[in-house]
Structures are given as C-alpha cells and as structure tokens.
Design a protein around this motif. Structure first.
Motif, PDB file in Angstrom:
ATOM      1  N   THR A 182     -71.579 -44.651 -55.060  1.00  0.00           N
ATOM      2  CA  THR A 182     -70.815 -44.429 -56.284  1.00  0.00           C
ATOM      3  C   THR A 182     -69.334 -44.302 -55.946  1.00  0.00           C
ATOM      4  OG1 THR A 182     -72.704 -43.405 -57.376  1.00  0.00           O
ATOM      5  CG2 THR A 182     -70.524 -42.884 -58.269  1.00  0.00           C
ATOM      6  N   LYS A 183     -69.024 -43.581 -54.879  1.00  0.00           N
ATOM      7  CA  LYS A 183     -67.630 -43.467 -54.433  1.00  0.00           C
ATOM      8  C   LYS A 183     -67.072 -44.828 -54.034  1.00  0.00           C
ATOM      9  CE  LYS A 183     -67.892 -38.725 -52.712  1.00  0.00           C
ATOM     10  NZ  LYS A 183     -67.931 -37.883 -51.513  1.00  0.00           N
ATOM     11  N   ILE A 184     -67.855 -45.605 -53.293  1.00  0.00           N
ATOM     12  CA  ILE A 184     -67.423 -46.941 -52.859  1.00  0.00           C
ATOM     13  C   ILE A 184     -67.151 -47.831 -54.075  1.00  0.00           C
ATOM     14  CG2 ILE A 184     -68.221 -49.078 -51.745  1.00  0.00           C
ATOM     15  CD1 ILE A 184     -69.671 -47.223 -49.688  1.00  0.00           C
ATOM     16  N   ALA A 196     -61.128 -49.363 -58.675  1.00  0.00           N
ATOM     17  CA  ALA A 196     -59.715 -48.967 -58.781  1.00  0.00           C
ATOM     18  C   ALA A 196     -58.828 -49.984 -58.070  1.00  0.00           C
ATOM     19  CB  ALA A 196     -59.515 -47.571 -58.203  1.00  0.00           C
ATOM     20  N   ASP A 197     -59.251 -50.469 -56.899  1.00  0.00           N
ATOM     21  CA  ASP A 197     -58.491 -51.499 -56.176  1.00  0.00           C
ATOM     22  C   ASP A 197     -58.356 -52.764 -57.013  1.00  0.00           C
ATOM     23  OD1 ASP A 197     -58.332 -49.792 -54.011  1.00  0.00           O
ATOM     24  OD2 ASP A 197     -59.817 -50.876 -52.792  1.00  0.00           O
ATOM     25  N   VAL A 198     -59.458 -53.183 -57.646  1.00  0.00           N
ATOM     26  CA  VAL A 198     -59.446 -54.404 -58.460  1.00  0.00           C
ATOM     27  C   VAL A 198     -58.554 -54.216 -59.686  1.00  0.00           C
ATOM     28  CG1 VAL A 198     -60.886 -55.923 -59.892  1.00  0.00           C
ATOM     29  CG2 VAL A 198     -61.661 -55.238 -57.613  1.00  0.00           C
ATOM     30  N   LYS A 199     -58.612 -53.042 -60.293  1.00  0.00           N
ATOM     31  CA  LYS A 199     -57.749 -52.769 -61.449  1.00  0.00           C
ATOM     32  C   LYS A 199     -56.278 -52.876 -61.063  1.00  0.00           C
ATOM     33  CE  LYS A 199     -60.482 -49.827 -64.498  1.00  0.00           C
ATOM     34  NZ  LYS A 199     -60.672 -48.477 -65.047  1.00  0.00           N
ATOM     35  N   SER A 200     -55.913 -52.317 -59.919  1.00  0.00           N
ATOM     36  CA  SER A 200     -54.497 -52.325 -59.523  1.00  0.00           C
ATOM     37  C   SER A 200     -54.051 -53.687 -59.014  1.00  0.00           C
ATOM     38  CB  SER A 200     -54.213 -51.238 -58.485  1.00  0.00           C
ATOM     39  OG  SER A 200     -54.873 -51.514 -57.282  1.00  0.00           O
ATOM     40  N   SER A 201     -54.911 -54.428 -58.318  1.00  0.00           N
ATOM     41  CA  SER A 201     -54.514 -55.723 -57.755  1.00  0.00           C
ATOM     42  C   SER A 201     -54.727 -56.886 -58.724  1.00  0.00           C
ATOM     43  CB  SER A 201     -55.296 -56.005 -56.466  1.00  0.00           C
ATOM     44  OG  SER A 201     -56.646 -56.338 -56.765  1.00  0.00           O
ATOM     45  N   GLY A 202     -55.698 -56.736 -59.637  1.00  0.00           N
ATOM     46  CA  GLY A 202     -56.026 -57.836 -60.540  1.00  0.00           C
ATOM     47  C   GLY A 202     -56.820 -58.943 -59.865  1.00  0.00           C
ATOM     48  N   GLU A 203     -57.227 -58.719 -58.614  1.00  0.00           N
ATOM     49  CA  GLU A 203     -57.972 -59.709 -57.845  1.00  0.00           C
ATOM     50  C   GLU A 203     -59.429 -59.271 -57.679  1.00  0.00           C
ATOM     51  OE1 GLU A 203     -56.721 -62.627 -56.625  1.00  0.00           O
ATOM     52  OE2 GLU A 203     -54.899 -62.102 -57.733  1.00  0.00           O
ATOM     53  N   PRO A 204     -60.371 -60.236 -57.717  1.00  0.00           N
ATOM     54  CA  PRO A 204     -61.777 -59.880 -57.469  1.00  0.00           C
ATOM     55  C   PRO A 204     -61.946 -59.338 -56.057  1.00  0.00           C
ATOM     56  CG  PRO A 204     -61.569 -62.174 -58.166  1.00  0.00           C
ATOM     57  CD  PRO A 204     -60.191 -61.658 -57.959  1.00  0.00           C
ATOM     58  N   LYS A 251     -77.396 -51.953 -57.406  1.00  0.00           N
ATOM     59  CA  LYS A 251     -77.539 -51.344 -58.743  1.00  0.00           C
ATOM     60  C   LYS A 251     -76.622 -50.145 -58.889  1.00  0.00           C
ATOM     61  CE  LYS A 251     -79.829 -50.040 -62.616  1.00  0.00           C
ATOM     62  NZ  LYS A 251     -78.816 -49.349 -63.380  1.00  0.00           N
ATOM     63  N   VAL A 252     -76.559 -49.308 -57.867  1.00  0.00           N
ATOM     64  CA  VAL A 252     -75.690 -48.126 -57.910  1.00  0.00           C
ATOM     65  C   VAL A 252     -74.229 -48.558 -58.044  1.00  0.00           C
ATOM     66  CG1 VAL A 252     -74.875 -46.108 -56.625  1.00  0.00           C
ATOM     67  CG2 VAL A 252     -77.312 -46.670 -56.641  1.00  0.00           C
ATOM     68  N   VAL A 253     -73.826 -49.564 -57.265  1.00  0.00           N
ATOM     69  CA  VAL A 253     -72.436 -50.042 -57.325  1.00  0.00           C
ATOM     70  C   VAL A 253     -72.145 -50.663 -58.689  1.00  0.00           C
ATOM     71  CG1 VAL A 253     -70.783 -51.693 -56.364  1.00  0.00           C
ATOM     72  CG2 VAL A 253     -72.198 -50.301 -54.836  1.00  0.00           C
ATOM     73  N   HIS A 254     -73.060 -51.481 -59.205  1.00  0.00           N
ATOM     74  CA  HIS A 254     -72.860 -52.076 -60.538  1.00  0.00           C
ATOM     75  C   HIS A 254     -72.654 -50.980 -61.587  1.00  0.00           C
ATOM     76  CE1 HIS A 254     -73.497 -56.275 -59.567  1.00  0.00           C
ATOM     77  NE2 HIS A 254     -74.729 -56.067 -59.135  1.00  0.00           N
ATOM     78  N   ASP A 255     -73.448 -49.919 -61.521  1.00  0.00           N
ATOM     79  CA  ASP A 255     -73.313 -48.811 -62.468  1.00  0.00           C
ATOM     80  C   ASP A 255     -71.958 -48.122 -62.335  1.00  0.00           C
ATOM     81  OD1 ASP A 255     -75.862 -49.372 -63.392  1.00  0.00           O
ATOM     82  OD2 ASP A 255     -76.811 -47.662 -62.396  1.00  0.00           O
ATOM     83  N   ALA A 256     -71.494 -47.909 -61.096  1.00  0.00           N
ATOM     84  CA  ALA A 256     -70.196 -47.262 -60.873  1.00  0.00           C
ATOM     85  C   ALA A 256     -69.064 -48.134 -61.394  1.00  0.00           C
ATOM     86  CB  ALA A 256     -69.995 -46.961 -59.382  1.00  0.00           C
ATOM     87  N   GLY A 293     -69.013 -48.029 -65.103  1.00  0.00           N
ATOM     88  CA  GLY A 293     -68.461 -46.736 -65.514  1.00  0.00           C
ATOM     89  C   GLY A 293     -66.942 -46.707 -65.418  1.00  0.00           C
ATOM     90  N   ALA A 294     -66.380 -47.540 -64.541  1.00  0.00           N
ATOM     91  CA  ALA A 294     -64.927 -47.624 -64.390  1.00  0.00           C
ATOM     92  C   ALA A 294     -64.322 -48.646 -65.363  1.00  0.00           C
ATOM     93  CB  ALA A 294     -64.561 -47.989 -62.953  1.00  0.00           C
ATOM     94  N   GLY A 295     -65.168 -49.282 -66.176  1.00  0.00           N
ATOM     95  CA  GLY A 295     -64.676 -50.203 -67.188  1.00  0.00           C
ATOM     96  C   GLY A 295     -64.497 -51.641 -66.718  1.00  0.00           C
ATOM     97  N   LEU A 296     -65.066 -51.990 -65.582  1.00  0.00           N
ATOM     98  CA  LEU A 296     -64.971 -53.358 -65.087  1.00  0.00           C
ATOM     99  C   LEU A 296     -66.348 -54.006 -65.051  1.00  0.00           C
ATOM    100  CD1 LEU A 296     -62.397 -53.086 -62.151  1.00  0.00           C
ATOM    101  CD2 LEU A 296     -62.002 -53.866 -64.483  1.00  0.00           C
TER     102      LEU A 296
END
Length: 164
Positions: A107-109, A115-123, A135-140, A143-146
């Motif tokens: 979840t932290k990862i 957050a990195d993708v939001k700030s950089s705009g890059e995948p 699944k855990v990462v997809h959920d996180a 949750g971050a809106g991406l």
C-alpha cells in the motif's frame, strides 16, 4: 432481473465460504501434522472470499522467499477445497501474518508511486508481482485517484500506474 434479485445474486454465500474455510483448515491441519509443525488455524470470511490464517508458527518455512511457498500452499489448499466442493475457490491463505505485513508494505509502495506519477505526469511501471500483490497496489492507486493496469505475462506480470 429486479434490483432485489441482483442484490441477492451479488451477495456472497457466507455458508459456502465458511465451508471452504473448514475444508481448508482440515487440509492445512493435516499438512502441519505431517510436517510436525505447531500452528493454529484461524478462519474468517472477508467480502466474497474465505480467509484462512496459520498463526503461531516460528520461522518462515511456510512462507519462503518472497512468499513463494505461501503462494504454492495457497494453490494446494484451493485445489483441496475444489476437490471436495466441485467449485473454484478464491480462498486467501496467510501464514504468520506475512500477507498483512506485505499488504501494508505494498500500500505504501502504490501510494508513493501514484504520488510520483501525479507530480511527473508520466506512467510508472513497477516490479513484477503476484496477483495478490498487484491487487493491493491497484487498490492503493485507485485510492490515490489514479488508474493502473497490469501488463506482461505470469510470472513477470507487473503494474503500470497511469497519469490522469
């Protein structure tokens, strides 16, 4: 189909999930006996799947490096359930709290990568992961809106986090 019928159809069959947990617990207790390992079995139902945990074990023999032994043990347990019920099982197995610790880590990862993708705009592509880990990462990420997608073939399937 009426809305009430759809709700009933979508609701998990708790009795069937509890039966899966019982079958899995019996199977795992037999394996623990054969391996001469002391551990207790906890069962629960979360959402639409049975959750079975082996607790009280010392060492990580049933987890293995990167959870490999745990994944194999989960598949064997699912097969044991399928053999008795005739139904495909989505049972989740945890040993000594490994999955819960890994869930928190992932979840932290996922949150940090989003957050990195939001700030950089890059995948951003992450390392290959198991289905549980993805699944855990997809959920996180959600949750971050991406948005995120899984790419690649097993066992090298990985998550790509996409900008808005």
């Amino acid at each position: 189909m009426t809305e009430a019928e759809e709700t009933v159809k979508a609701a998990p069959d708790v009795a069937a999930l509890e039966q899966e947990g019982e079958i899995a617990a019996d199977y795992l207790e037999g394996l623990l006996d054969i391996a001469d390992l002391d551990g207790d079995i906890d069962m629960d139902v979360e959402g639409d799947r049975a959750m079975v945990s082996v607790v009280g074990l010392k060492g990580g023999d049933l987890v293995g490096p990167g959870g490999e032994v745990l994944e194999a043990l989960q598949e064997l347990t699912r097969l044991a359930v399928h053999r008795q019920t005739g139904e495909r099982s989505r049972l989740m197995l945890d040993v000594a709290g490994y999955r819960e610790r890994r869930r928190a880590e992932l979840t932290k990862i996922g949150t940090a990568a989003a957050a990195d993708v939001k700030s950089s705009g890059e995948p951003k592509a992450l390392q290959p992961m198991t289905p549980f880990e993805r699944k855990v990462v997809h959920d996180a990420v959600a949750g971050a809106g991406l948005r995120s997608e899984s790419e690649g073939e097993e066992p090298r399937r990985f998550v790509v986090i996409l900008p808005v």
